[in-house]
Scaffold this active site. Structure first.
Site, PDB file in Angstrom:
ATOM      1  N   GLU A 144       0.969  -1.243   0.067  1.00  0.00           N
ATOM      2  CA  GLU A 144       0.055  -0.027   0.064  1.00  0.00           C
ATOM      3  C   GLU A 144       0.860   1.386   0.175  1.00  0.00           C
ATOM      4  O   GLU A 144       0.530   2.432  -0.814  1.00  0.00           O
ATOM      5  CB  GLU A 144      -1.042  -0.031   1.164  1.00  0.00           C
ATOM      6  N   HIS A 163     -10.448  -5.203   9.931  1.00  0.00           N
ATOM      7  CA  HIS A 163     -11.057  -4.994   8.606  1.00  0.00           C
ATOM      8  C   HIS A 163     -12.578  -4.137   8.769  1.00  0.00           C
ATOM      9  O   HIS A 163     -13.236  -4.125   7.795  1.00  0.00           O
ATOM     10  CB  HIS A 163     -11.369  -6.461   7.804  1.00  0.00           C
TER      11      HIS A 163
END
Lengths: 319, 327
Positions: B60, B129
Site C-alpha cells: 500500500e 477490517h
C-alpha cells in the site's frame, strides 16, 4: 568527460563545497533555522552521476540533503540560499526550507524529509515518463539507511515488474543518522539488496568522480535505453554530522581523517594538475572567486530578499 | 435518469474519465484481471489494458507513493485501497507527500490523485477490517475528503475528484456498493465542497454522511410518523472542508442538532461539527447537541457484540427524543 568538462565540474564542486560551508556559518549565526543537512565529502556522487545524465531534462528527486542536487540540476544558488533564509524569493517561496528544496522548471522534483519517502515517488515519476513516452529518466538519490524502509523493497519490486525508467543512486555514507551501517543493516553491500529483485546493480568508489562517472554512464544508458531500473551504490562519507545537532560521537576522528585523505575535490584537482590542465594558483583563484560570488551575490540576495506576507499563510494549501 | 447500483456508478465515472483522458489511470490490489473486490473497476482491464489498469502488489505504501509520483507529471491516478484499514500503510505517502507537496514547494508541484477506499463495519470482519477512519483524513491540510452517500454522489464526486488538481480521498462503505439510486444519464459533476439537505425539517437537524445519512433519513421518517417531530437531514458529503455555512444555516433554522457517525466519538466528525456550531451559532441552540457514534472499542467479531458496538437509526431516534426531553 573532457579536460574542459572536468575543469568546469571542479569549479562546480568547489561552489557546492563552499556553499554548504557558508550555510554552516549562516546556521551558527541563526540566519538559517530548522534542520540543516550538509553535503561536503559527497560531491563526487551527485556530480559524477549528473554529468552522465542530463541535468534539467532528467527528473531528480532526493531526501533532505538536497541543496547540491538542486543546484546541479540548474537551480540558481541564490534561490536555494533565499529558501534557507525563509524568504519569498526562495525556490519554494520560504515554505519549504532546507529539507524541501523544489525547482520543477529544472525538473528537480524535491527534497523530502521522510527517510525513504522518495523511493515510490521516483518510481511514479518513471511511470509518468513511460506513459508519456519521453526519453527522460527518473533519478532518485538517497542514503544507505533509507534502504531499511519498507518502501525501498516495495518500490524496487514494482520498478522491476513494470520495467520503469528509474535510476536509484545510493550514496552510502556509512551512517544512518548516528548509527553505523554494520550495526543497523544485515546486508552491508547495498547493491546486493537490489540484485535480489533482479535489478541491474553496481557498487563503486564514490570519492573519485571519474570512477563515479564511468559507472553512472553505464547505469544511465541502461535506464534510458528502456532496459528498466538500475541501482548504483556509491561508497562515500559525509564530513559533517547528519545534521547540525550532531556532534559525531558515534565515530572516531581518525576515521574522519582517513576519509578526508580521499577528498573528492582534491582527487579531481590533483588529477587536473597532473594532466597540466590546472595549476595550484589557478585553483586558489577558483576558491577565492567562488567565495566572493557566494558572499556578494548569493548571501546578499538572501539577506536583502523580502519575507513572505503573513496574509499569504494559507496560500498553496489547495489549488 | 437510470437507477443503478453504487458500484456501477463508481465504475461509470472511471470509464468515462478513462475514455476521455489517456492520462487517467487506476491502480490497486486485484482491480484489473480480477475486476475489483467491489466490482468498481470491472471490465476496465480488458478495455484499457495493463498499463492503465494496474494490478499492484500488496504494497500500500509503495503503490500509493508511486501513484503520487506519477501525478507530479500530470498523470491522473485513481488509487484504490481495498480496505481503509490498509490505508494506514499508505498514510505516510498520502499525508507527507500528496497533501503537503503543493505547500512545501511554494505551489510548484501538485498531486492530482484520487484515493478511493472502503471502510466501515460489514459482516463480522473483525477489528482489523472494520474501521472507519474519516476523522484521520479530515484532519490533514492539503487533502480533500468526500464521502458519497448515494450512487449519484459516488458518480459525480469521483468525476469531480479526477478533474481536481488537489489530492482527494473518497471514503466509501463496504455495505453500500449494492445500494441502488438514480444517476443522471448526462455527464454530472458533483461539487467537492458543501453539504446537501437530504430532507427538509424544522424541529431538529440530523447531520450525517455516507451510511449515516441513511440512518438519519429513516429516523426522520419514524420521528415524523410516530412522534410528530420534523427532522431536517443534512448530508455532509464533504468532510474536508466541512460546510460551515451549511451547518450554521440549518442549526439557525431548527435550533437543535444531532450528529450521527459510524466512527468512534473521540476527535471525530461529531466533535468537529459541534465545535463549528459553537463557533458559528452557539446562541441559536435550544439544547446541547448530541453525538450518535460507535462504542470506543476495536470492532468485535461476535455478531451480537458487533451490532451493539455500532449505532443505527434507532439510536438517532433515541438521541432526538433525549434532546427534546421526550425520553
Amino acid at each position: 568527460m573532457t579536460l574542459d568538462d572536468k575543469k568546469r565540474v571542479l569549479r562546480e564542486m568547489v561552489l557546492h563545497r563552499r556553499f554548504e560551508e557558508r550555510c554552516y556559518q549562516a546556521y551558527i549565526e541563526r540566519k538559517i533555522g530548522g534542520f540543516l543537512h550538509l553535503y561536503p565529502g559527497q560531491e563526487a556522487c551527485c556530480n559524477g552521476v549528473m554529468e552522465a545524465a542530463r541535468p534539467g531534462h532528467d527528473y531528480v528527486i532526493t531526501g533532505y540533503r538536497d541543496h547540491v542536487h538542486a543546484i546541479k540540476c540548474g537551480t540558481d544558488p541564490k534561490a536555494v540560499m533565499a529558501e534557507l533564509y525563509g524568504k519569498e524569493t526562495g525556490c519554494s517561496k520560504g515554505r519549504g526550507g532546507s529539507m524541501h528544496i523544489f525547482d520543477v522548471a529544472h525538473r528537480f522534483m524535491g527534497g523530502y524529509a521522510l527517510v525513504g519517502g522518495p523511493f515510490p515517488l521516483a518510481a511514479g515519476i518513471a511511470k509518468g515518463i513511460q506513459m508519456k513516452g519521453g526519453d527522460e529518466i527518473s533519478i532518485c538519490f538517497l542514503g544507505d539507511a533509507a534502504n531499511n524502509q519498507g518502501v525501498f523493497h516495495e518500490t524496487l519490486n514494482m520498478a522491476k515488474i513494470w520495467n520503469l525508467p528509474v535510476l536509484f543512486v545510493c550514496e552510502n555514507n556509512q551512517y544512518g543518522i548516528g548509527t553505523a551501517l554494520h550495526r543497523s543493516t544485515a546486508v552491508h553491500d547495498q547493491y546486493k539488496r537490489a540484485c535480489s529483485y533482479h535489478i541491474e546493480a553496481a557498487q563503486c568508489d564514490g570519492q573519485d568522480i571519474d570512477i563515479v562517472h564511468q559507472h553512472a554512464k553505464v547505469a544511465v544508458d541502461h535506464v534510458r535505453s528502456g532496459k528498466g531500473p538500475y541501482f548504483l551504490e556509491l561508497m562515500t562519507y559525509r564530513y559533517r554530522g547528519h545534521s547540525m545537532s550532531d556532534s559525531r560521537g558515534y565515530r572516531t576522528r581518525e576515521e574522519e581523517d582517513e576519509w578526508k585523505l580521499r577528498d573528492p575535490i582534491n582527487i579531481l584537482r590533483d588529477r587536473l594538475i597532473a594532466a597540466g590542465a590546472l595549476n595550484a594558483e589557478e585553483f586558489t583563484q577558483i576558491e577565492h572567486d567562488t567565495d566572493i560570488y557566494i558572499e556578494q551575490e548569493v548571501i546578499k540576495f538572501a539577506e536583502e530578499s523580502p519575507e513572505p506576507e503573513v496574509a499569504d499563510l494559507e496560500k498553496y494549501v489547495l489549488a | 435518469m437510470a437507477e443503478i447500483m453504487y458500484w456501477e456508478a463508481v465504475l461509470r465515472a472511471h470509464d468515462e474519465e478513462m475514455a476521455r483522458d489517456p492520462l487517467v489511470i487506476c491502480m490497486g490490489e486485484d482491480i484489473g484481471v480480477a475486476g475489483g473486490t467491489y466490482k468498481a473497476t470491472k471490465g476496465l482491464y480488458e478495455k484499457y489494458g495493463e498499463q492503465r489498469v494496474i494490478d499492484t502488489p500488496i504494497s500500500e505504501g509503495g503503490y500509493t507513493g508511486l501513484g503520487i509520483g506519477a501525478s507530479f507529471l500530470g498523470i491522473r491516478p485513481i488509487i484504490e485501497i481495498m480496505s481503509v484499514n490498509f490505508a494506514w500503510l499508505a498514510m505516510d505517502q498520502m499525508f507527507n507527500s500528496a497533501a503537503k507537496v503543493r505547500y512545501m514547494s511554494g505551489g510548484q508541484l501538485t498531486a492530482p490523485c484520487v484515493f478511493r477506499s472502503a471502510g466501515g463495519t460489514a459482516h463480522q470482519l473483525g477489528a482489523q477490517h472494520s474501521a472507519r477512519m474519516e476523522k484521520v483524513f479530515m484532519g490533514i491540510a492539503g487533502l480533500r475528503v468526500v464521502t458519497p452517500s448515494s450512487p449519484k454522489q459516488a458518480y459525480g464526486l469521483l468525476k469531480s475528484a479526477i478533474r481536481s488538481d488537489d489530492p482527494v480521498f473518497i471514503n466509501e462503505h463496504e455495505l453500500m456498493y449494492n445500494m441502488k439510486g438514480d444517476v443522471p444519464d448526462a455527464e454530472y459533476f458533483h461539487p467537492l465542497e458543501g453539504s446537501e439537505i437530504a430532507r427538509s425539517g424544522t424541529d431538529v437537524t440530523l447531520f450525517g454522511y455516507n451510511i449515516s445519512v441513511h440512518w438519519c433519513l429513516k429516523a426522520a421518517e419514524i420521528l415524523d410518523q410516530q412522534y410528530n417531530i420534523s427532522a431536517e437531514v443534512v448530508d455532509l458529503y464533504s468532510l474536508s472542508p466541512l460546510d460551515r455555512a451549511g451547518i450554521r444555516k440549518s442549526v439557525c433554522k431548527t435550533h437543535r442538532a444531532v450528529i450521527a457517525e459510524e466512527d468512534e466519538a473521540p476527535v471525530g466528525v461529531g466533535s468537529e461539527v459541534i465545535a463549528i456550531i459553537n463557533e458559528e451559532c452557539f446562541f441559536e441552540l435550544d439544547a446541547a447537541p448530541v453525538r450518535v457514534h460507535s462504542a470506543f472499542v476495536p470492532q468485535p467479531y461476535n455478531h451480537t457484540l458487533e451490532m451493539a458496538a455500532i449505532p443505527d437509526h434507532d439510536d438517532v431516534v433515541r438521541a432526538v427524543l433525549k434532546l427534546l426531553g421526550k425520553a
